[in-house]
Design a protein around this motif. Structure first.
Motif, short mmCIF file in Angstrom:
data_model
loop_
_atom_site.label_atom_id
_atom_site.label_comp_id
_atom_site.label_asym_id
_atom_site.label_seq_id
_atom_site.Cartn_x
_atom_site.Cartn_y
_atom_site.Cartn_z
N ILE A 52 0.85 -1.21 0.00
CA ILE A 52 0.00 0.00 0.00
C ILE A 52 0.88 1.25 0.00
CG2 ILE A 52 -1.65 1.31 1.39
CD1 ILE A 52 -2.77 -1.48 2.29
N CYS A 53 1.88 1.28 0.84
CA CYS A 53 2.81 2.43 0.87
C CYS A 53 3.45 2.66 -0.50
CB CYS A 53 3.91 2.21 1.89
SG CYS A 53 3.35 2.28 3.60
N ASN A 54 3.80 1.60 -1.17
CA ASN A 54 4.48 1.74 -2.46
C ASN A 54 3.59 2.32 -3.55
OD1 ASN A 54 7.19 1.01 -1.92
ND2 ASN A 54 6.54 -1.12 -1.69
N ARG A 55 2.28 2.35 -3.29
CA ARG A 55 1.35 2.98 -4.25
C ARG A 55 0.86 4.33 -3.72
NH1 ARG A 55 -0.90 -2.24 -3.86
NH2 ARG A 55 -2.68 -1.39 -2.72
N CYS A 56 1.38 4.77 -2.61
CA CYS A 56 0.86 5.98 -1.95
C CYS A 56 1.61 7.23 -2.41
CB CYS A 56 1.02 5.80 -0.43
SG CYS A 56 0.49 7.25 0.51
N PRO A 57 0.91 8.32 -2.68
CA PRO A 57 1.58 9.56 -3.09
C PRO A 57 2.41 10.20 -1.99
CG PRO A 57 -0.80 9.90 -2.87
CD PRO A 57 -0.55 8.43 -2.71
N THR A 115 10.41 6.53 2.74
CA THR A 115 9.99 7.37 3.87
C THR A 115 8.59 7.92 3.65
OG1 THR A 115 12.28 7.99 4.31
CG2 THR A 115 10.57 9.42 5.23
N CYS A 116 7.79 7.87 4.71
CA CYS A 116 6.44 8.44 4.65
C CYS A 116 6.51 9.94 4.93
CB CYS A 116 5.55 7.76 5.68
SG CYS A 116 3.92 8.53 5.81
N ALA A 117 6.03 10.74 4.02
CA ALA A 117 6.06 12.20 4.20
C ALA A 117 5.09 12.66 5.28
CB ALA A 117 5.72 12.89 2.88
N ARG A 118 4.14 11.83 5.66
CA ARG A 118 3.16 12.20 6.69
C ARG A 118 3.73 12.14 8.11
NH1 ARG A 118 -0.91 14.94 4.27
NH2 ARG A 118 -1.62 13.81 2.42
N CYS A 119 4.61 11.18 8.34
CA CYS A 119 5.14 11.02 9.69
C CYS A 119 6.67 11.05 9.75
CB CYS A 119 4.64 9.71 10.30
SG CYS A 119 5.13 8.25 9.37
N ARG A 161 -0.36 2.74 13.00
CA ARG A 161 -1.36 2.90 11.95
C ARG A 161 -0.79 3.81 10.89
NH1 ARG A 161 -2.63 -0.99 13.70
NH2 ARG A 161 -4.31 -1.51 15.13
N CYS A 162 -1.34 3.77 9.72
CA CYS A 162 -0.97 4.70 8.65
C CYS A 162 -1.43 6.10 9.09
CB CYS A 162 -1.65 4.27 7.36
SG CYS A 162 -1.73 5.58 6.13
N PRO A 163 -0.55 7.10 9.00
CA PRO A 163 -0.88 8.43 9.51
C PRO A 163 -1.58 9.34 8.50
CG PRO A 163 1.39 8.39 8.83
CD PRO A 163 0.85 6.99 8.60
N ASP A 164 -2.01 8.82 7.39
CA ASP A 164 -2.66 9.67 6.39
C ASP A 164 -3.87 10.38 7.01
OD1 ASP A 164 -4.15 10.74 4.23
OD2 ASP A 164 -3.26 9.26 2.88
N PRO A 165 -3.91 11.72 6.99
CA PRO A 165 -5.03 12.45 7.61
C PRO A 165 -6.37 12.21 6.92
CG PRO A 165 -3.59 13.96 6.42
CD PRO A 165 -2.92 12.62 6.40
N ASP A 196 -6.74 6.00 7.42
CA ASP A 196 -5.71 4.97 7.53
C ASP A 196 -5.72 4.08 6.28
OD1 ASP A 196 -4.11 2.83 8.18
OD2 ASP A 196 -5.02 2.48 10.13
N ARG A 197 -4.69 4.22 5.46
CA ARG A 197 -4.63 3.41 4.23
C ARG A 197 -4.35 1.94 4.53
NH1 ARG A 197 -3.37 6.32 -0.80
NH2 ARG A 197 -3.62 8.53 -0.44
N TRP A 198 -3.90 1.64 5.73
CA TRP A 198 -3.62 0.25 6.09
C TRP A 198 -4.85 -0.44 6.68
CZ3 TRP A 198 1.47 1.15 9.31
CH2 TRP A 198 2.51 1.49 8.44
N GLN A 199 -5.94 0.27 6.80
CA GLN A 199 -7.10 -0.27 7.49
C GLN A 199 -7.56 -1.60 6.90
OE1 GLN A 199 -10.30 2.57 7.62
NE2 GLN A 199 -10.70 2.09 9.76
S1 SF4 Z 1 0.56 7.80 4.34
FE1 SF4 Z 1 0.27 5.65 4.97
S2 SF4 Z 1 0.27 4.45 3.10
FE2 SF4 Z 1 1.15 6.46 2.63
S3 SF4 Z 1 3.37 6.17 2.84
FE3 SF4 Z 1 2.57 6.94 4.81
S4 SF4 Z 1 2.18 5.07 6.02
FE4 SF4 Z 1 2.35 4.45 3.88
#
Ligand code: SF4
Length: 65
Positions: free
Chosen positions: A23-28, A35-39, A53-57, A60-63
């Motif tokens: 999922i991360c590898n398809r995430c913008p 590295t996740c730009a959100r966290c 958990r995935c920190p996407d505001p 959660d993309r990992w849900q």
């Molecule tokens: S926002 Fe979630 S899915 Fe996207 S890179 Fe970060 S942890 Fe992965």
């Protein structure tokens, strides 16, 4: 990173980690392919911790994992 993971008492199982990373590898929000730009976390590290958990505001993309 493996040294840090060795300090963790419980790690996510391999299937969960792989699904999260897919999922991360398809995430913008993924930057520099690791590295996740959100966290600011290395995704390999964060995905290995079962309580994280995935920190996407936007949700959660990992849900679904
Ligand atoms: S926002 Fe979630 S899915 Fe996207 S890179 Fe970060 S942890 Fe992965």
């Amino acid at each position: 990173m493996s040294d840090q993971l060795a300090l963790e008492p419980i790690l996510a199982d391999e299937v969960t980690v792989s699904a999260r990373l897919a999922i991360c590898n398809r995430c913008p929000s993924l930057t520099a392919e690791h590295t996740c730009a959100r966290c600011g976390c290395f995704i390999q590290f964060r995905a290995s911790l079962p309580y994280k958990r995935c920190p996407d505001p936007d949700g959660d993309r990992w849900q679904q994992v």
